[in-house]
Design a protein around this motif. Structure first.
Motif, PDB file in Angstrom:
ATOM      1  N   LEU A   1       0.811  -1.225   0.000  1.00  0.00           N
ATOM      2  CA  LEU A   1       0.000   0.000   0.000  1.00  0.00           C
ATOM      3  C   LEU A   1       0.842   1.272   0.000  1.00  0.00           C
ATOM      4  O   LEU A   1       0.289   2.377  -0.030  1.00  0.00           O
ATOM      5  CB  LEU A   1      -0.920  -0.001   1.225  1.00  0.00           C
ATOM      6  N   GLY A   2       2.193   1.122   0.054  1.00  0.00           N
ATOM      7  CA  GLY A   2       3.054   2.301  -0.041  1.00  0.00           C
ATOM      8  C   GLY A   2       3.620   2.807   1.259  1.00  0.00           C
ATOM      9  O   GLY A   2       3.857   4.014   1.400  1.00  0.00           O
ATOM     10  N   LEU A   3       3.873   1.903   2.210  1.00  0.00           N
ATOM     11  CA  LEU A   3       4.454   2.293   3.496  1.00  0.00           C
ATOM     12  C   LEU A   3       5.554   1.318   3.877  1.00  0.00           C
ATOM     13  O   LEU A   3       5.361   0.104   3.806  1.00  0.00           O
ATOM     14  CB  LEU A   3       3.376   2.300   4.595  1.00  0.00           C
ATOM     15  N   LEU A   4       6.690   1.842   4.310  1.00  0.00           N
ATOM     16  CA  LEU A   4       7.777   1.010   4.802  1.00  0.00           C
ATOM     17  C   LEU A   4       7.739   0.999   6.323  1.00  0.00           C
ATOM     18  O   LEU A   4       7.892   2.039   6.971  1.00  0.00           O
ATOM     19  CB  LEU A   4       9.134   1.541   4.334  1.00  0.00           C
ATOM     20  N   VAL A   5       7.513  -0.176   6.883  1.00  0.00           N
ATOM     21  CA  VAL A   5       7.514  -0.342   8.334  1.00  0.00           C
ATOM     22  C   VAL A   5       8.074  -1.732   8.615  1.00  0.00           C
ATOM     23  O   VAL A   5       7.772  -2.687   7.897  1.00  0.00           O
ATOM     24  CB  VAL A   5       6.096  -0.158   8.928  1.00  0.00           C
ATOM     25  N   GLU A   6       8.914  -1.857   9.637  1.00  0.00           N
ATOM     26  CA  GLU A   6       9.519  -3.151   9.926  1.00  0.00           C
ATOM     27  C   GLU A   6       8.918  -3.766  11.183  1.00  0.00           C
ATOM     28  O   GLU A   6       8.073  -3.165  11.855  1.00  0.00           O
ATOM     29  CB  GLU A   6      11.041  -3.019  10.080  1.00  0.00           C
ATOM     30  N   THR A   7       9.358  -4.977  11.481  1.00  0.00           N
ATOM     31  CA  THR A   7       8.933  -5.665  12.695  1.00  0.00           C
ATOM     32  C   THR A   7      10.123  -5.807  13.632  1.00  0.00           C
ATOM     33  O   THR A   7      11.273  -5.689  13.224  1.00  0.00           O
ATOM     34  CB  THR A   7       8.371  -7.060  12.381  1.00  0.00           C
ATOM     35  N   SER A   8       9.833  -6.045  14.915  1.00  0.00           N
ATOM     36  CA  SER A   8      10.893  -6.298  15.884  1.00  0.00           C
ATOM     37  C   SER A   8      10.356  -7.224  16.955  1.00  0.00           C
ATOM     38  O   SER A   8       9.203  -7.659  16.908  1.00  0.00           O
ATOM     39  CB  SER A   8      11.418  -4.987  16.489  1.00  0.00           C
ATOM     40  N   GLY A   9      11.207  -7.527  17.939  1.00  0.00           N
ATOM     41  CA  GLY A   9      10.831  -8.473  18.973  1.00  0.00           C
ATOM     42  C   GLY A   9      11.430  -9.838  18.684  1.00  0.00           C
ATOM     43  O   GLY A   9      11.810 -10.132  17.542  1.00  0.00           O
ATOM     44  N   PRO A  10      11.528 -10.700  19.691  1.00  0.00           N
ATOM     45  CA  PRO A  10      12.169 -12.011  19.521  1.00  0.00           C
ATOM     46  C   PRO A  10      11.496 -12.881  18.480  1.00  0.00           C
ATOM     47  O   PRO A  10      12.138 -13.726  17.850  1.00  0.00           O
ATOM     48  CB  PRO A  10      12.096 -12.634  20.917  1.00  0.00           C
ATOM     49  N   ASP A  11      10.195 -12.710  18.250  1.00  0.00           N
ATOM     50  CA  ASP A  11       9.471 -13.470  17.238  1.00  0.00           C
ATOM     51  C   ASP A  11       8.915 -12.565  16.143  1.00  0.00           C
ATOM     52  O   ASP A  11       7.968 -12.939  15.443  1.00  0.00           O
ATOM     53  CB  ASP A  11       8.322 -14.250  17.895  1.00  0.00           C
ATOM     54  N   SER A  12       9.487 -11.374  16.008  1.00  0.00           N
ATOM     55  CA  SER A  12       9.006 -10.386  15.027  1.00  0.00           C
ATOM     56  C   SER A  12       7.512 -10.127  15.195  1.00  0.00           C
ATOM     57  O   SER A  12       6.778  -9.945  14.231  1.00  0.00           O
ATOM     58  CB  SER A  12       9.315 -10.863  13.600  1.00  0.00           C
ATOM     59  N   GLU A  13       7.084 -10.087  16.445  1.00  0.00           N
ATOM     60  CA  GLU A  13       5.669  -9.955  16.758  1.00  0.00           C
ATOM     61  C   GLU A  13       5.220  -8.505  16.937  1.00  0.00           C
ATOM     62  O   GLU A  13       4.052  -8.238  17.188  1.00  0.00           O
ATOM     63  CB  GLU A  13       5.348 -10.750  18.032  1.00  0.00           C
TER      64      GLU A  13
END
Length: 425
Positions: free
Chosen positions: A383-395
């Motif tokens: 949809l045109g947004l860059l956002v990443e994940t974090s946390g031990p399980d990428s949760e």
């Protein structure tokens, strides 16, 4: 005789055929980026993406900030020194004087400034070495879900199992403790205090404790001001140095220039990198109290520890954004905007969202389903947004918009995020 010109065509699969399998971000964002400005990245087809990643926090002032770019171009145009190791240069002098006048003196911070190699991990390695050298002890205490870098020393004080497994050798001389909130309401320091006091505990007295005030890679875990003060007092009472890793959370990310300012503590050692150059250029600092400066000349060095173009943009950033408190106020105001929107989204998905947390302009939304954040991030990209994940399980969905983002740009990104979460429910 004129030889025929050889025409070469770019290999569309060169990333796949030539680049190592270790690459990661390009897998989640499968396009080829071409240019960037402010809060946006553009791919080679011209599509715009709102950037809530900002180079993992290396671009607090946005992409190609015109003020910083102008200073850099002027410096390069006059043939300013590009590579200088740790030689004295006019660019380094200007940066040191500005850092002292704009940041250190107003905060009454007495730090000496060391330029290690130009990455956050380099700064952490220097901090760990110095702490051990000063105290003559080997052990360093770190915290659950901490992230301090991928080199061996920094990795030894990092919590993530996947990242630690890549070392290939035992990661030793570190002891993990529970971070603030890890054990719910149980005091994180009761066990540590007992070990330190008991001669039969088997714990060698640590040289230092290293901590992030907000754990970015660990899942946007926010330490309370009281917890940090308790930790600082514990270190003082037991003759341990306190190292604050401000690589990602420094340079205004949480509001104040240093993330520990809100708690009122003064760490013995502080590591800074990422946005200190202001322009995404590699640069790192290791700051420490003067009495700790027991290095022998050349005892810790690196070929690129004097990145003069980074000194130029760093000086411009400090002069532009930190001579008053407007940037801090703006960051906190934008942070309230993010918090309100995330609270609204969370209320719409009560059974799925485990929690929302953050400070300033670093925020995270944690899901019960550990795969949900990745699905939402993938849809956000579409949809045109860059956002990443974090946390031990990428949760956890992790938001790091530029500090210079406008309210409209922030709204645009947050609305895309809300749609992505809704469409992956």
């Amino acid at each position: 005789m004129t030889l025929p010109r050889t025409v070469t065509h770019p290999d569309p699969d060169v990333f796949e055929t030539l680049e190592s399998e270790v690459r990661s971000y390009c897998r989640g964002w499968p396009t080829v980026f071409d240019r960037a400005r402010g809060s946006y990245l553009y791919d080679e087809r011209g599509r715009a993406y709102v950037d809530f990643f900002t180079g993992a926090g290396s671009l607090n002032y946005g992409h190609n900030n015109p003020i910083l770019k102008g200073a850099l171009l002027d410096y390069l145009q006059r043939d300013g020194v590009t590579h200088g190791l740790d030689m004295s240069t006019t660019a380094k002098r200007a940066f040191l004087e500005t850092l002292q006048d704009v940041i250190l003196k107003p905060r009454e911070l007495p730090y000496k400034v060391m330029f290690p190699g130009p990455t956050g991990a380099n700064a952490v390695e220097a901090a760990l070495k110095l702490a051990r050298k000063v105290k003559g002890r080997e052990t360093v205490v770190s915290f659950t879900n901490a992230f301090h870098g991928m080199t061996l020393g920094a990795l030894a004080v990092t919590g993530n199992t996947f990242k630690r497994a890549g070392a290939g050798v035992p990661l030793v001389h570190s002891t993990p403790l529970p971070y603030d909130g890890y054990l719910d309401d149980v005091s994180s320091f009761a066990w540590f205090e007992r070990l330190l006091a008991d001669k039969g505990s088997g714990l060698d007295r640590p040289a230092a404790v290293i901590v992030e005030t907000v754990q970015g890679e660990g899942g946007i875990n926010v330490a309370g001001a009281g917890w940090l003060r308790e930790l600082a007092e514990l270190c003082r009472h037991h003759d341990m140095l306190l190292i604050v890793d401000d690589v990602q959370m420094g340079c205004g990310r949480t509001g104040a220039f240093f993330s520990f300012e809100e708690s009122g503590i003064v760490p013995d050692i502080v590591t800074v990198s990422k946005s200190i150059s202001g322009y995404g250029l590699p640069m790192a600092l290791c700051l420490f109290k003067p009495e700790l400066d027991i290095w022998e000349p050349g005892e810790h060095n690196g070929t690129f520890r004097g990145n003069n173009p980074a000194f130029v943009t760093a000086t411009a950033a400090l002069n532009t954004y930190w001579r008053d408190d407007q940037m801090e106020k703006q960051t906190l105001l934008r942070g309230e905007q993010v918090a309100q929107e995330l609270a609204t989204v969370s209320a719409e998905h009560l059974e799925e969202v485990k929690g929302v947390r953050g400070r300033g302009l670093v925020w995270g939304m944690e899901f019960h389903d550990t795969h949900r954040a990745a699905r939402a991030a993938a849809r956000a990209f579409e949809l045109g947004l860059l956002v990443e994940t974090s946390g031990p399980d990428s949760e956890v969905l992790k938001l790091l918009p530029p500090l210079t983002v406008t309210p409209d740009e922030l709204d645009e990104g947050l609305h895309v995020l809300a749609r992505a979460i809704r469409e992956t429910a």
